[in-house]
Scaffold this active site. Structure first.
Site, PDB file in Angstrom:
ATOM      1  N   ASP A  57      35.399   8.456 -41.453  1.00 33.04           N
ATOM      2  CA  ASP A  57      34.874   9.644 -40.779  1.00 33.04           C
ATOM      3  C   ASP A  57      33.621  10.096 -41.533  1.00 33.04           C
ATOM      4  OD1 ASP A  57      36.309  12.183 -38.926  1.00 33.04           O
ATOM      5  OD2 ASP A  57      34.460  12.506 -40.065  1.00 33.04           O
ATOM      6  N   GLY A  78      26.307   6.375 -35.721  1.00 26.84           N
ATOM      7  CA  GLY A  78      27.465   7.253 -35.622  1.00 26.84           C
ATOM      8  C   GLY A  78      27.059   8.709 -35.478  1.00 26.84           C
ATOM      9  N   VAL A  80      27.970  12.739 -33.166  1.00 28.35           N
ATOM     10  CA  VAL A  80      28.189  13.365 -31.862  1.00 28.35           C
ATOM     11  C   VAL A  80      26.913  13.155 -31.048  1.00 28.35           C
ATOM     12  CG1 VAL A  80      28.556  15.560 -30.683  1.00 28.35           C
ATOM     13  CG2 VAL A  80      29.852  15.021 -32.756  1.00 28.35           C
ATOM     14  N   SER A  81      27.051  12.575 -29.840  1.00 29.24           N
ATOM     15  CA  SER A  81      25.869  12.060 -29.137  1.00 29.24           C
ATOM     16  C   SER A  81      25.404  12.942 -27.981  1.00 29.24           C
ATOM     17  CB  SER A  81      26.152  10.640 -28.641  1.00 29.24           C
ATOM     18  OG  SER A  81      27.294  10.634 -27.810  1.00 29.24           O
ATOM     19  N   HIS A 119      15.883  14.751 -28.041  1.00 30.57           N
ATOM     20  CA  HIS A 119      16.214  16.176 -27.941  1.00 30.57           C
ATOM     21  C   HIS A 119      15.792  16.958 -29.194  1.00 30.57           C
ATOM     22  CE1 HIS A 119      17.772  15.482 -24.049  1.00 30.57           C
ATOM     23  NE2 HIS A 119      18.466  14.452 -24.511  1.00 30.57           N
ATOM     24  N   TYR A 142      22.582  20.271 -30.451  1.00 33.32           N
ATOM     25  CA  TYR A 142      22.563  18.822 -30.736  1.00 33.32           C
ATOM     26  C   TYR A 142      21.174  18.385 -31.227  1.00 33.32           C
ATOM     27  CZ  TYR A 142      22.098  13.875 -29.269  1.00 33.32           C
ATOM     28  OH  TYR A 142      21.817  12.534 -29.206  1.00 33.32           O
ATOM     29  N   LYS A 146      19.559  16.775 -34.890  1.00 30.24           N
ATOM     30  CA  LYS A 146      18.702  15.595 -35.033  1.00 30.24           C
ATOM     31  C   LYS A 146      17.415  15.965 -35.782  1.00 30.24           C
ATOM     32  CE  LYS A 146      21.364  12.682 -32.812  1.00 30.24           C
ATOM     33  NZ  LYS A 146      22.012  11.541 -33.462  1.00 30.24           N
ATOM     34  N   SER A 171      16.436   7.462 -23.446  1.00 31.10           N
ATOM     35  CA  SER A 171      17.692   7.297 -22.689  1.00 31.10           C
ATOM     36  C   SER A 171      18.048   5.821 -22.722  1.00 31.10           C
ATOM     37  CB  SER A 171      17.500   7.744 -21.241  1.00 31.10           C
ATOM     38  OG  SER A 171      16.976   9.057 -21.185  1.00 31.10           O
ATOM     39  N   ARG A 180      14.070  11.223 -14.386  1.00 31.42           N
ATOM     40  CA  ARG A 180      13.558  11.436 -15.744  1.00 31.42           C
ATOM     41  C   ARG A 180      13.547  10.137 -16.536  1.00 31.42           C
ATOM     42  NH1 ARG A 180      16.710  12.514 -20.248  1.00 31.42           N
ATOM     43  NH2 ARG A 180      15.521  13.229 -22.045  1.00 31.42           N
TER      44      ARG A 180
HETATM   45  P1  NAI Z   1      28.433   7.190 -28.548  1.00 29.90           P
HETATM   46  O1  NAI Z   1      28.996   8.569 -28.427  1.00 29.90           O
HETATM   47  O2  NAI Z   1      28.833   6.175 -27.568  1.00 29.90           O
HETATM   48  O3  NAI Z   1      28.695   6.628 -30.010  1.00 29.90           O
HETATM   49  C1  NAI Z   1      28.750   7.448 -31.154  1.00 29.90           C
HETATM   50  C2  NAI Z   1      29.835   6.896 -32.062  1.00 29.90           C
HETATM   51  O4  NAI Z   1      29.888   7.737 -33.214  1.00 29.90           O
HETATM   52  C3  NAI Z   1      31.220   6.890 -31.420  1.00 29.90           C
HETATM   53  O5  NAI Z   1      31.792   5.601 -31.485  1.00 29.90           O
HETATM   54  C4  NAI Z   1      32.006   7.889 -32.231  1.00 29.90           C
HETATM   55  O6  NAI Z   1      33.379   7.543 -32.412  1.00 29.90           O
HETATM   56  C5  NAI Z   1      31.251   7.894 -33.550  1.00 29.90           C
HETATM   57  N1  NAI Z   1      31.472   9.143 -34.270  1.00 29.90           N
HETATM   58  C6  NAI Z   1      31.333  10.411 -33.787  1.00 29.90           C
HETATM   59  N2  NAI Z   1      31.711  11.290 -34.717  1.00 29.90           N
HETATM   60  C7  NAI Z   1      32.075  10.596 -35.806  1.00 29.90           C
HETATM   61  C8  NAI Z   1      32.580  10.963 -37.085  1.00 29.90           C
HETATM   62  N3  NAI Z   1      32.765  12.247 -37.427  1.00 29.90           N
HETATM   63  N4  NAI Z   1      32.861   9.975 -37.952  1.00 29.90           N
HETATM   64  C9  NAI Z   1      32.679   8.663 -37.620  1.00 29.90           C
HETATM   65  N5  NAI Z   1      32.230   8.263 -36.426  1.00 29.90           N
HETATM   66  C10 NAI Z   1      31.936   9.211 -35.517  1.00 29.90           C
HETATM   67  O7  NAI Z   1      26.836   7.393 -28.537  1.00 29.90           O
HETATM   68  P2  NAI Z   1      25.711   6.294 -28.295  1.00 29.90           P
HETATM   69  O8  NAI Z   1      25.168   6.473 -26.932  1.00 29.90           O
HETATM   70  O9  NAI Z   1      26.166   4.980 -28.765  1.00 29.90           O
HETATM   71  O10 NAI Z   1      24.577   6.838 -29.290  1.00 29.90           O
HETATM   72  C11 NAI Z   1      24.502   6.391 -30.622  1.00 29.90           C
HETATM   73  C12 NAI Z   1      23.568   7.329 -31.378  1.00 29.90           C
HETATM   74  O11 NAI Z   1      22.315   7.349 -30.713  1.00 29.90           O
HETATM   75  C13 NAI Z   1      24.076   8.764 -31.433  1.00 29.90           C
HETATM   76  O12 NAI Z   1      23.761   9.305 -32.703  1.00 29.90           O
HETATM   77  C14 NAI Z   1      23.246   9.469 -30.366  1.00 29.90           C
HETATM   78  O13 NAI Z   1      23.054  10.833 -30.690  1.00 29.90           O
HETATM   79  C15 NAI Z   1      21.954   8.679 -30.426  1.00 29.90           C
HETATM   80  N6  NAI Z   1      21.200   8.716 -29.173  1.00 29.90           N
HETATM   81  C16 NAI Z   1      21.667   8.011 -28.090  1.00 29.90           C
HETATM   82  C17 NAI Z   1      20.945   8.017 -26.927  1.00 29.90           C
HETATM   83  C18 NAI Z   1      21.375   7.228 -25.730  1.00 29.90           C
HETATM   84  O14 NAI Z   1      20.662   7.278 -24.716  1.00 29.90           O
HETATM   85  N7  NAI Z   1      22.495   6.501 -25.777  1.00 29.90           N
HETATM   86  C19 NAI Z   1      19.697   8.797 -26.792  1.00 29.90           C
HETATM   87  C20 NAI Z   1      19.316   9.478 -28.005  1.00 29.90           C
HETATM   88  C21 NAI Z   1      20.038   9.420 -29.145  1.00 29.90           C
HETATM   89  C1  15L Z   2      20.714  11.666 -25.930  1.00 32.64           C
HETATM   90  O1  15L Z   2      20.407  12.069 -27.051  1.00 32.64           O
HETATM   91  C2  15L Z   2      22.125  11.314 -25.590  1.00 32.64           C
HETATM   92  O2  15L Z   2      22.807  10.742 -26.680  1.00 32.64           O
HETATM   93  C3  15L Z   2      22.230  10.385 -24.384  1.00 32.64           C
HETATM   94  O3  15L Z   2      23.566  10.386 -23.919  1.00 32.64           O
HETATM   95  C4  15L Z   2      21.289  10.815 -23.268  1.00 32.64           C
HETATM   96  O4  15L Z   2      21.680  12.054 -22.768  1.00 32.64           O
HETATM   97  C5  15L Z   2      19.878  10.859 -23.800  1.00 32.64           C
HETATM   98  O5  15L Z   2      19.771  11.680 -24.939  1.00 32.64           O
HETATM   99  C6  15L Z   2      18.852  11.346 -22.772  1.00 32.64           C
HETATM  100  O6  15L Z   2      18.050  12.220 -23.085  1.00 32.64           O
HETATM  101  O7  15L Z   2      18.845  10.788 -21.663  1.00 32.64           O
END
Ligand code: NAI
Ligand code: 15L
Length: 275
Positions: A57, A78, A80-81, A119, A142, A146, A171, A180
């Site tokens: 964690d 890793g 909160v996303s 964001h 959020y 960042k 995204s 968007r």
């Molecule tokens: P996701 O929510 O699918 O993956 C995040 C992972 O972090 C999850 O597997 C979750 O279990 C883990 N996690 C959360 N809290 C934790 C904790 N306290 N300890 C250990 N693990 C923890 O998100 P995704 O889409 O894979 O995004 C990855 C990263 O990229 C995130 O930091 C997100 O903010 C960032 N991001 C993603 C975007 C997107 O379009 N997918 C856009 C901008 C940023």
């Molecule tokens: C983010 O930061 C989020 O993790 C992702 O789920 C999308 O919402 C993305 O931004 C976005 O702006 O589309």
């Protein structure tokens, strides 16, 4: 990533390896490292060939110190996303980033490539083209976490020499799904390429880049990513006809089109009690 390239790292750490982007990177990062250490608090399944599975964690300081031991570089996905209660954001994105960089400092890790977000600058209007040097304008709690992460990375670079690349991801999805995203989309292949360049480019100091494909519609000047050798291959324009046929046109004052952060700029504060 080409499997024929020599592997550049002895051990790489990938956090958030159970998440959407972590799952993509878990398939590709082994090309760069003898050993890939994958971590998350969510289940990760069995270790694959040349992999170590280390659940942790991000809020666990001692655990994060162990997690970053004997690691050459980190890809930190890793956290909160999206918008959430501040306590949860604080735990994963603020304490988590601090524990990660403290682990890297104490264990001599050279570089961190990590997922910031658009964001952090979401309140810039879409009519303005910005580069990665403008002041942050977070659009949510959020986004604020960042922005903190980017400042933390700068601090650890200035004071302790840890190199970092902060990826302001737009995204990142298999394909764009709303209007968007015609401007903000990052394809999975371009994500993999950007992470690879961020790990391998020499002398990055602390570099902030946009994680975005070569979209024809754009409000981000991404020369900082070009300087790392990032040459995105995908363009959301290929999906324009499909998206325009399937999503409504909104007026110019709709947050979706008014601000770079889109609908995040209009989200309620997550700690407010519902009426
Ligand atoms: P996701 O929510 O699918 O993956 C995040 C992972 O972090 C999850 O597997 C979750 O279990 C883990 N996690 C959360 N809290 C934790 C904790 N306290 N300890 C250990 N693990 C923890 O998100 P995704 O889409 O894979 O995004 C990855 C990263 O990229 C995130 O930091 C997100 O903010 C960032 N991001 C993603 C975007 C997107 O379009 N997918 C856009 C901008 C940023
Ligand atoms: C983010 O930061 C989020 O993790 C992702 O789920 C999308 O919402 C993305 O931004 C976005 O702006 O589309």
């Amino acid at each position: 990533m080409s499997p024929s390239k020599p592997r550049r790292f002895r051990r790489l750490l990938l956090t958030g390896a159970a998440g959407a982007l972590g799952t993509v990177l878990r398939d590709h990062l082994p090309a760069l490292a003898d050993v890939l250490r994958v971590s998350d608090r969510a289940p990760l399944g069995e270790a694959r060939d040349r992999e170590e599975v280390v659940p942790c964690d991000l809020g666990d300081a001692a655990g994060m110190l162990d997690l970053t031991r004997d690691v050459d570089a980190v890809v930190h996905m890793g956290g909160v996303s999206g918008e959430n209660r501040f306590a949860d954001l604080h735990h994963a994105n603020i304490l988590g980033m601090y524990h990660l960089f403290e682990g890297c400092r104490k264990n001599g890790v050279a570089r961190v490539v990590w997922a910031s977000s658009n964001h952090a600058i979401g309140f810039y209007p879409r009519t303005r083209t910005i580069d990665a040097t403008v002041p942050q304008r977070p659009d949510t709690a959020y986004g604020l976490t960042k922005a903190f992460g980017e400042d933390l990375a700068q601090y650890y670079q200035d004071k302790y020499g840890i190199e970092a690349v902060s990826l302001r991801i737009g995204s990142c999805f298999p394909k764009p799904v709303d209007r968007r995203m015609l401007a903000t989309w990052l394809s999975y292949p371009d994500l993999v390429h950007l992470v690879e360049r961020s790990l391998l480019a020499p002398a990055v100091g602390h570099t902030v880049v946009f994680g975005v494909s070569a979209n024809q519609e754009s409000f981000w000047d991404n020369r900082a990513a070009s300087a790392l050798g990032f040459r995105p291959g995908d363009n959301a324009e290929d999906y324009r006809a499909e998206i325009e046929a399937s999503t409504p046109l909104v007026g110019p004052d709709d947050p979706l089109v008014r601000y770079q952060g889109g609908q995040f700029t209009a989200m309620p504060h997550a700690d407010d009690e519902p009426d």
